[in-house]
Design an enzyme around this catalytic site. Structure first.
Site, short mmCIF file in Angstrom:
data_model
loop_
_atom_site.label_atom_id
_atom_site.label_comp_id
_atom_site.label_asym_id
_atom_site.label_seq_id
_atom_site.Cartn_x
_atom_site.Cartn_y
_atom_site.Cartn_z
N ARG A 48 -44.37 -4.53 7.01
CA ARG A 48 -44.56 -5.13 5.68
C ARG A 48 -44.06 -6.58 5.74
O ARG A 48 -43.02 -6.84 6.34
CB ARG A 48 -43.82 -4.34 4.60
N ARG A 57 -39.16 2.53 0.55
CA ARG A 57 -39.57 1.21 0.08
C ARG A 57 -38.39 0.57 -0.64
O ARG A 57 -37.35 1.18 -0.80
CB ARG A 57 -40.79 1.34 -0.84
N GLY A 58 -38.54 -0.68 -0.96
CA GLY A 58 -37.40 -1.42 -1.53
C GLY A 58 -36.78 -2.25 -0.44
O GLY A 58 -36.49 -1.72 0.65
N ASP A 117 -37.55 -9.12 -3.40
CA ASP A 117 -37.82 -8.88 -1.98
C ASP A 117 -37.55 -10.10 -1.13
O ASP A 117 -37.40 -9.99 0.09
CB ASP A 117 -39.27 -8.42 -1.81
N ASN A 157 -41.08 -10.88 -6.05
CA ASN A 157 -40.83 -9.52 -6.48
C ASN A 157 -42.16 -8.85 -6.78
O ASN A 157 -43.22 -9.47 -6.70
CB ASN A 157 -39.90 -9.49 -7.70
C1 LIG Z 1 -34.05 -3.56 -4.31
S1 LIG Z 1 -35.50 -4.24 -3.70
C2 LIG Z 1 -36.64 -3.58 -4.83
C3 LIG Z 1 -37.94 -4.30 -4.82
O1 LIG Z 1 -38.83 -3.78 -3.82
C4 LIG Z 1 -40.01 -3.36 -4.46
O2 LIG Z 1 -41.15 -3.54 -3.70
P1 LIG Z 1 -41.84 -2.24 -2.98
O3 LIG Z 1 -41.76 -1.11 -3.95
O4 LIG Z 1 -43.24 -2.70 -2.68
O5 LIG Z 1 -41.01 -2.01 -1.72
C5 LIG Z 1 -40.07 -4.18 -5.72
O6 LIG Z 1 -40.50 -5.49 -5.48
C6 LIG Z 1 -38.63 -4.12 -6.13
O7 LIG Z 1 -38.22 -5.06 -7.06
#
Ligand SMILES: CSC[C@H]1O[C@H](OP(=O)(O)O)[C@H](O)[C@@H]1O
Length: 367
Positions: free
Chosen positions: A91, A54-55, A242, A252
């Site tokens: 996603r 994720r990220g 994001d 975000n």
């Molecule tokens: C470096 S992008 C990180 C960003 O992604 C996360 O979302 P998720 O955990 O659902 O993929 C979150 O919004 C973070 O700030």
């Protein structure tokens, strides 16, 4: 980054099989470090949608390897189109996913089919290497913000939300990159880590990362950040993102908007760290144009953790007859953002500043 002295990226190629993509399963952290291998498109698609990876930047890099694995199995046009469609559906919010898929499509579309697998593999590797260099640059630019606050002998207290660390990218991270560099430069930096309900990316991932790197940190309830800012305990906030619009609106993790409001109300600088692959140049109004992922209600109604007997357990924390809503992101208007920390430097969160920082995109939009 290192895990107990061993250098890692969050995605890599197995040293014994160049067609096995390895990741760190983030749904198992911090309780266990598991490193599954993927050899098929479907395994990669599941890993993204189920958030084993994720990220935003890591989602894009992983999807790129998903395309390469699909091309190895079947390099036909139909297979390429199906792979792009499957991965794009995993996603909706992180624009890096679409950015990476569009890049893979543009490289492969006119490529000879017999060479598509190798070309895709090489492009995915290039995306990963570029992400590492990009995030290192974000770290260097963000470090200057921390240095200006590190007056002799005074600890710098930074609040972050969710996880925008090295495991949210290929390496270094975005919001955490400046923090790692400040720590490594000997600056006394401390991080307030929002737990980040419902999936606890802060409590489970950011705390784990910072602990492994020896960075002082304190996990706090999501609702505590405003209180700490009111009492002068927070010098600045740095979060990831994001998707950022061409006008500087920021999508975000859910809860970011509330922190930005508290920061503005208390005069706390609120920075967003991002690679330019997170900018969606096609839209300006984040509230109306950024799709917000709605995830399963069970992520709100249950919590997973280590039971006192050491087992991993998932427990309900909401009555079974209660409804739950789970928007996974929110949009922080550009007016609440102090600055955008990019690989090219720090700029204001507005269309003019972004166009000046990235003129090649502004010209393309104007054309
Ligand atoms: C470096 S992008 C990180 C960003 O992604 C996360 O979302 P998720 O955990 O659902 O993929 C979150 O919004 C973070 O700030």
């Amino acid at each position: 980054m290192k895990i107990d002295g061993t250098a890692f990226r969050s995605i890599w190629i197995d040293e014994t099989d160049r067609w096995s993509v390895r990741i760190i399963d983030q749904t198992k952290l911090p309780w266990a470090i598991e490193m599954p291998r993927f050899t098929t498109l479907d395994q990669v698609a599941h890993a993204i949608s189920a958030m084993l990876v994720r990220g935003a930047p890591l989602i894009g890099a992983t999807a790129a390897y998903g395309v390469a694995l699909a091309m190895r199995a079947d390099p036909s046009d139909a297979s390429l189109d199906a792979a792009i469609e499957t991965l794009a559906a995993t996603r909706p919010t992180a624009i890096n996913l679409r950015w990476a898929l569009a890049r893979m499509q543009s490289v492969l579309h006119d490529h000879p089919k017999a060479e598509r697998a190798e070309a895709a593999y090489g492009e995915a590797a290039a995306i990963c290497d570029e992400d590492v260099a990009t995030n290192r640059a974000i770290g260097r630019h963000g470090l200057k913000l921390i240095e200006t606050r590190a007056r002799a002998g005074r600890r710098v207290n930074i609040l972050t939300h969710c996880n925008a660390g090295w495991i949210a990218t290929v390496d270094w991270g975005t919001a955490l990159a400046p923090i790692y560099m400040a720590h490594d430069a000997g600056i006394d930096v401390h991080v307030f880590v929002d737990e980040t309900r419902p999936r606890n990316q802060g409590a489970s991932l950011t705390a784990w990362e910072l602990g492994k790197h020896g960075v002082a940190h304190t996990v706090i309830a999501d609702n505590a950040g405003g209180h700490l800012m009111q009492r002068g305990a927070v010098d600045m906030a740095i979060v990831g993102t994001d998707r950022v619009t061409s006008a500087g609106d920021v999508a975000n993790k859910i809860g970011t908007y509330l922190k930005a409001l508290a920061a503005r109300d208390n005069g706390v600088p609120f920075y967003v760290a991002l690679p330019s692959s997170t900018i969606d140049w096609a839209i300006a109004d984040g509230l109306s144009d950024i799709p917000i992922e709605e995830r399963a209600a069970t992520e709100v109604t249950t919590v997973t953790g280590r039971a006192l007997d050491g087992s991993i357990a998932t427990v309900r924390v909401v009555p079974k007859d209660s409804n739950a809503a789970n928007p996974a992101f929110d949009v922080t208007p550009a007016r609440l953002v102090s600055g955008l920390i990019t690989e090219r430097g720090i700029c204001a969160a507005n269309a003019h500043a972004l166009a000046a920082m990235f003129p090649e995109h502004a010209q393309r939009r104007a054309a």
